[in-house]
Motif scaffolding. Structure first.
Motif, PDB file in Angstrom:
ATOM      1  N   ILE A   1       0.996  -1.192   0.158  1.00 41.81           N
ATOM      2  CA  ILE A   1       0.032  -0.089   0.017  1.00 41.81           C
ATOM      3  C   ILE A   1       0.980   1.365   0.101  1.00 41.81           C
ATOM      4  N   GLY A   2       0.407   2.069  -0.766  1.00 38.76           N
ATOM      5  CA  GLY A   2       1.042   3.452  -0.949  1.00 38.76           C
ATOM      6  C   GLY A   2       0.605   4.517  -2.025  1.00 38.76           C
ATOM      7  N   GLN A   3       1.137   5.713  -1.774  1.00 38.76           N
ATOM      8  CA  GLN A   3       0.626   6.700  -2.585  1.00 38.76           C
ATOM      9  C   GLN A   3       1.487   6.841  -3.990  1.00 38.76           C
ATOM     10  N   ASP A   4       0.943   7.168  -4.980  1.00 38.85           N
ATOM     11  CA  ASP A   4       1.697   7.520  -6.282  1.00 38.85           C
ATOM     12  C   ASP A   4       2.095   9.061  -6.075  1.00 38.85           C
ATOM     13  N   TRP A   5       3.299   9.471  -5.955  1.00 36.44           N
ATOM     14  CA  TRP A   5       3.568  10.925  -5.790  1.00 36.44           C
ATOM     15  C   TRP A   5       3.177  11.874  -6.866  1.00 36.44           C
TER      16      TRP A   5
ATOM     17  N   THR B   1       0.292  11.633  -8.291  1.00 34.20           N
ATOM     18  CA  THR B   1      -1.250  11.618  -8.318  1.00 34.20           C
ATOM     19  C   THR B   1      -1.677  12.256  -7.004  1.00 34.20           C
ATOM     20  N   VAL B   2      -1.336  13.490  -6.633  1.00 35.24           N
ATOM     21  CA  VAL B   2      -1.667  14.431  -5.466  1.00 35.24           C
ATOM     22  C   VAL B   2      -2.640  15.352  -5.896  1.00 35.24           C
ATOM     23  N   VAL B   3      -3.742  15.518  -5.541  1.00 32.99           N
ATOM     24  CA  VAL B   3      -4.907  16.385  -6.039  1.00 32.99           C
ATOM     25  C   VAL B   3      -5.011  17.601  -4.969  1.00 32.99           C
TER      26      VAL B   3
ATOM     27  N   VAL C   1      -3.498 -11.275  -8.550  1.00 27.29           N
ATOM     28  CA  VAL C   1      -3.002  -9.901  -8.484  1.00 27.29           C
ATOM     29  C   VAL C   1      -4.149  -8.993  -8.574  1.00 27.29           C
ATOM     30  N   ALA C   2      -4.521  -8.226  -7.510  1.00 31.49           N
ATOM     31  CA  ALA C   2      -5.448  -7.410  -7.656  1.00 31.49           C
ATOM     32  C   ALA C   2      -5.093  -5.881  -7.002  1.00 31.49           C
ATOM     33  N   VAL C   3      -5.613  -4.741  -7.855  1.00 33.18           N
ATOM     34  CA  VAL C   3      -5.210  -3.433  -7.228  1.00 33.18           C
ATOM     35  C   VAL C   3      -6.503  -2.698  -7.042  1.00 33.18           C
ATOM     36  N   GLU C   4      -6.603  -2.062  -5.766  1.00 30.64           N
ATOM     37  CA  GLU C   4      -7.526  -1.017  -5.548  1.00 30.64           C
ATOM     38  C   GLU C   4      -7.074   0.232  -5.206  1.00 30.64           C
ATOM     39  N   VAL C   5      -7.922   1.397  -5.299  1.00 36.35           N
ATOM     40  CA  VAL C   5      -7.448   2.565  -5.013  1.00 36.35           C
ATOM     41  C   VAL C   5      -8.399   3.102  -3.918  1.00 36.35           C
ATOM     42  N   HIS C   6      -7.848   3.688  -2.808  1.00 36.42           N
ATOM     43  CA  HIS C   6      -8.685   4.321  -1.697  1.00 36.42           C
ATOM     44  C   HIS C   6      -8.478   5.720  -1.765  1.00 36.42           C
ATOM     45  N   THR C   7      -9.327   6.741  -1.983  1.00 31.90           N
ATOM     46  CA  THR C   7      -8.935   8.103  -2.014  1.00 31.90           C
ATOM     47  C   THR C   7      -9.177   8.949  -0.705  1.00 31.90           C
TER      48      THR C   7
ATOM     49  N   GLU D   1      -8.465  28.134   6.721  1.00 31.05           N
ATOM     50  CA  GLU D   1      -9.077  29.133   7.671  1.00 31.05           C
ATOM     51  C   GLU D   1     -10.466  29.346   7.250  1.00 31.05           C
ATOM     52  N   THR D   2     -10.962  29.311   5.843  1.00 34.46           N
ATOM     53  CA  THR D   2     -12.223  29.612   5.539  1.00 34.46           C
ATOM     54  C   THR D   2     -12.925  28.405   4.997  1.00 34.46           C
ATOM     55  N   ASP D   3     -12.652  27.378   5.519  1.00 38.22           N
ATOM     56  CA  ASP D   3     -13.047  25.980   4.751  1.00 38.22           C
ATOM     57  C   ASP D   3     -13.120  25.863   3.241  1.00 38.22           C
ATOM     58  N   ARG D   4     -12.004  26.128   2.686  1.00 39.85           N
ATOM     59  CA  ARG D   4     -12.093  26.043   1.281  1.00 39.85           C
ATOM     60  C   ARG D   4     -10.723  25.135   0.657  1.00 39.85           C
ATOM     61  N   LEU D   5      -9.983  24.926   1.557  1.00 46.94           N
ATOM     62  CA  LEU D   5      -8.847  23.809   1.178  1.00 46.94           C
ATOM     63  C   LEU D   5      -9.420  22.462   0.590  1.00 46.94           C
ATOM     64  N   PHE D   6      -8.830  21.873  -0.296  1.00 48.96           N
ATOM     65  CA  PHE D   6      -8.969  20.653  -0.751  1.00 48.96           C
ATOM     66  C   PHE D   6      -7.857  19.890  -1.253  1.00 48.96           C
ATOM     67  N   LEU D   7      -7.693  18.777  -0.790  1.00 47.75           N
ATOM     68  CA  LEU D   7      -6.724  17.850  -0.982  1.00 47.75           C
ATOM     69  C   LEU D   7      -7.167  16.325  -1.287  1.00 47.75           C
ATOM     70  N   ALA D   8      -7.066  15.557  -2.216  1.00 47.43           N
ATOM     71  CA  ALA D   8      -7.297  14.172  -2.569  1.00 47.43           C
ATOM     72  C   ALA D   8      -5.925  13.636  -2.771  1.00 47.43           C
ATOM     73  N   LEU D   9      -5.792  12.379  -1.825  1.00 48.51           N
ATOM     74  CA  LEU D   9      -4.408  11.587  -1.906  1.00 48.51           C
ATOM     75  C   LEU D   9      -5.165  10.144  -2.254  1.00 48.51           C
ATOM     76  N   PRO D  10      -4.844   9.836  -3.375  1.00 47.52           N
ATOM     77  CA  PRO D  10      -5.083   8.258  -3.679  1.00 47.52           C
ATOM     78  C   PRO D  10      -4.158   7.269  -3.042  1.00 47.52           C
ATOM     79  N   MET D  11      -4.506   6.284  -2.437  1.00 48.04           N
ATOM     80  CA  MET D  11      -3.778   5.275  -1.751  1.00 48.04           C
ATOM     81  C   MET D  11      -3.996   4.013  -2.734  1.00 48.04           C
TER      82      MET D  11
END
Length: 256
Positions: free
Chosen positions: A140-144, A146-148, A189-195, A237-247
């Motif tokens: 398990i790990g991130q693809d560096w 594919t950080v959104v 072999v199987a692969v899943e993505v959990h974001t 501070e204004t609740d507008r941050l957005f980061l998605a990290l696929p694992m």
């Protein structure tokens, strides 16, 4: 986040703090538990956790009745793990040379490790050695790449993400999991993505670290770095941050 490298005491302290913070993020516990499930980790089973860090997964596996062994190349990290969980089994060793006998493990787990390995094929040969026939593996790990991240400066954001990837030994290891496992002779072999989607201030340290690394290597100017960090702080501070990290989680079975 690196777990399969040597560290001095000061950098180990910082790494442990980052790993602890990552372990507390929303969804992190559920994702760890999923890796235990896909390994069939239960009473009487044996699992090696490669790049075990401070040992949280080893402890959680032991709570399931698993004979868990944590392996890490850092003496400082092993010392911390033993201090936190003195009743568990932690051993010094690397992904290339695991301190286990042939066929002695029912499961093999490596969480956020393979992006730090220059020779993943060699690590999987070693995984095959220690796994019993029919044993299960989970990577398990991130693809560096594919950080959104949402930003008013998308081009600069891409530069920051790619600069972080360029400082990693194998930044795109996660997208190679399937082919690496197939090439190593694993079955099923199987692969899943959990974001994970993060919108609060908890991810600001990661975003700041992303920027400071690019600044320190001259990829971006001080003004660019300061402006980007200021924007992300305001978003938090204004609740507008957005980061998605696929694992990415890859699973497979050792040949019987």
């Amino acid at each position: 986040m690196t777990k399969e490298t040597e560290h001095d005491g000061r950098s180990t302290d910082g790494l442990i703090a980052r790993l602890d913070a990552a372990d507390r993020l929303p969804g992190a516990h559920e994702l760890r538990s999923l890796t235990y499930d896909v390994l069939g980790a239960g009473p009487g089973k044996s699992v090696v956790d490669v790049g075990c860090g401070a040992g949280r997964a080893v402890r959680e596996l032991a709570e399931r009745g698993v004979r868990a062994v944590g392996v890490d190349p850092s003496e400082q990290m092993i010392a911390v793990a033993r201090g936190r969980w003195p009743e568990e089994d932690f051993r010094l060793g690397s992904a290339y040379e695991l301190p286990l006998t042939d066929g002695s493990a029912d499961g093999y787990r490596a969480d956020k490790v393979f992006h730090e390995l220059a020779e993943p094929e060699r690590a999987l040969t070693e995984a095959r050695r220690v796994l019993a026939p029919g044993g299960r593996i989970a990577l398990i790990g991130q693809d560096w790449d594919t950080v959104v991240i949402d930003s008013d400066e998308p081009a600069l954001t891409r530069t920051l993400i790619h600069a972080r990837a360029d400082r990693t030994t194998a930044p795109r290891a996660a997208r190679r999991y399937r082919n690496l496992l197939l090439d190593a002779g694993f079955d099923d072999v199987a692969v899943e993505v959990h974001t994970g989607v993060f919108t609060g201030p908890a991810m600001l340290p990661l975003l700041i670290g992303l920027t400071e690394g690019a600044r320190s290597t001259g990829v971006v100017t001080d003004d660019q770095a300061d402006t980007w960090i200021a924007e992300q702080r305001e978003r938090a501070e204004t609740d507008r941050l957005f980061l998605a990290l696929p694992m990415f989680m890859a699973t497979a079975t050792a040949p019987r």
